[in-house]
Write an enzyme that holds these catalytic residues in place. Structure first.
Site, mmCIF file in Angstrom:
data_model
loop_
_atom_site.group_PDB
_atom_site.id
_atom_site.type_symbol
_atom_site.label_atom_id
_atom_site.label_comp_id
_atom_site.label_asym_id
_atom_site.label_seq_id
_atom_site.Cartn_x
_atom_site.Cartn_y
_atom_site.Cartn_z
ATOM 1 N N GLY A 194 0.779 -1.233 0.000
ATOM 2 C CA GLY A 194 0.000 0.000 0.000
ATOM 3 C C GLY A 194 0.809 1.282 0.000
ATOM 4 C CG ASN A 223 1.810 3.177 -5.765
ATOM 5 O OD1 ASN A 223 2.219 4.192 -6.317
ATOM 6 N ND2 ASN A 223 2.421 2.007 -5.876
ATOM 7 N NE ARG A 230 -11.354 -14.377 -10.323
ATOM 8 C CZ ARG A 230 -10.310 -14.162 -9.541
ATOM 9 N NH1 ARG A 230 -9.950 -15.034 -8.612
ATOM 10 N NH2 ARG A 230 -9.604 -13.072 -9.666
ATOM 11 C CG ASN A 275 -2.999 -0.849 -13.136
ATOM 12 O OD1 ASN A 275 -2.950 -1.145 -11.937
ATOM 13 N ND2 ASN A 275 -2.202 -1.430 -14.032
ATOM 14 C CG HIS A 334 2.502 -1.921 -15.389
ATOM 15 N ND1 HIS A 334 2.185 -3.182 -14.924
ATOM 16 C CD2 HIS A 334 3.599 -2.074 -16.161
ATOM 17 C CE1 HIS A 334 3.051 -4.056 -15.413
ATOM 18 N NE2 HIS A 334 3.920 -3.402 -16.158
ATOM 19 C CG ASP A 387 -0.534 -4.061 -17.709
ATOM 20 O OD1 ASP A 387 -1.280 -3.627 -16.823
ATOM 21 O OD2 ASP A 387 0.331 -4.926 -17.500
ATOM 22 C CB ALA A 427 8.317 6.641 -11.617
ATOM 23 C CD GLU A 428 5.265 1.895 -8.790
ATOM 24 O OE1 GLU A 428 4.248 1.611 -8.133
ATOM 25 O OE2 GLU A 428 6.178 1.078 -8.983
#
Ligand code: GAR
Length: 208
Positions: free
Chosen positions: A12, A14, A66, A108, A110, A151, A180-181
């Protein structure tokens, strides 16, 4: 006010960058309505609790198949009445029913410069292992909208990061997060909160 749900699976960091960005007002007009984890042991849930944000667990292990899990995940998001879903290290394939319900409303992060080192099987440390094995000298991170591919959705923001001699996957992962992130994910959320991101012909256009 942009209401967001943050979906997590692990540490966590991010999520923390988003929480900190809102506190520091580098992200404005945004509130985190809730955090959803597929993993009951995710440290991200502790981060949410400490920030006073509701956290819920929706784990595939708790559902008979699922399809039932997918519906429960969608129900959990719907119940938060959000404008944007943020995948912050969420390592579950997003169900088609959710993508249909939230077109261009799921982003998202990545840990590579898409289209390098992305797609099925590229997540977490595996991305950095592959980058080092290939010997690339520049890596980075990407924030993109989520579509039905892995992606493959419109790219919103990317930031490059240098590879250094002696890097291990873990060292490189940490540098990509720090440089970066943790910068571009909050930056994109703030842009979206201010109506500065649009998708035209499957390409994201970001205003200054
Ligand atoms: C981050 O590096 C994120 O980019 C990656 O998982 C990590 C989660 O860390 N996501 C993916 O690989 C998605 N394909 P965090 O839980 O500390 O934010």
């Amino acid at each position: 006010m942009l209401r967001i749900a943050v979906l997590v699976s692990g540490g966590g960091t991010n999520l923390q960058a988003i929480i900190d960005g809102i506190a520091a007002e580098t992200i404005t007009d945004t509130e985190i309505a809730g955090v959803i984890s597929n993993n009951k042991n995710a440290y991200a849930l502790t981060r949410a609790k400490e920030a006073g944000i509701p956290g819920v667990v929706v784990s595939p292990k708790d559902y008979k198949d699922r399809e039932t899990f997918n519906q429960a995940l969608l129900d959990a998001v719907d119940s938060m009445h959000v404008d944007l879903i943020v995948l912050a290290g969420f390592l579950v394939v997003i169900p088609e029913i959710m993508i249909d319900a939230y077109p261009n409303k799921i982003i998202n992060i990545h840990p590579s410069l898409i289209p390098a080192f992305c797609g099925t099987g590229f997540y977490g440390l595996k991305v950095h292992e592959a980058a080092l094995a290939r010997g690339v000298k520049v890596v980075g991170a990407t924030v993109h909208f989520v579509d039905k591919g892995t992606d493959t959705g419109p790219i919103i923001m990317q930031k490059p990061v240098e590879v250094k001699n002696g890097d291990t996957p873990a060292i490189l992962q940490k540098r990509v997060m720090e440089q970066a992130e943790w910068m571009i994910l909050p930056a994109v959320i703030d842009k979206i909160a201010h109506g500065k991101v649009t998708v035209i012909n499957k390409t994201a256009v970001v205003e200054d």
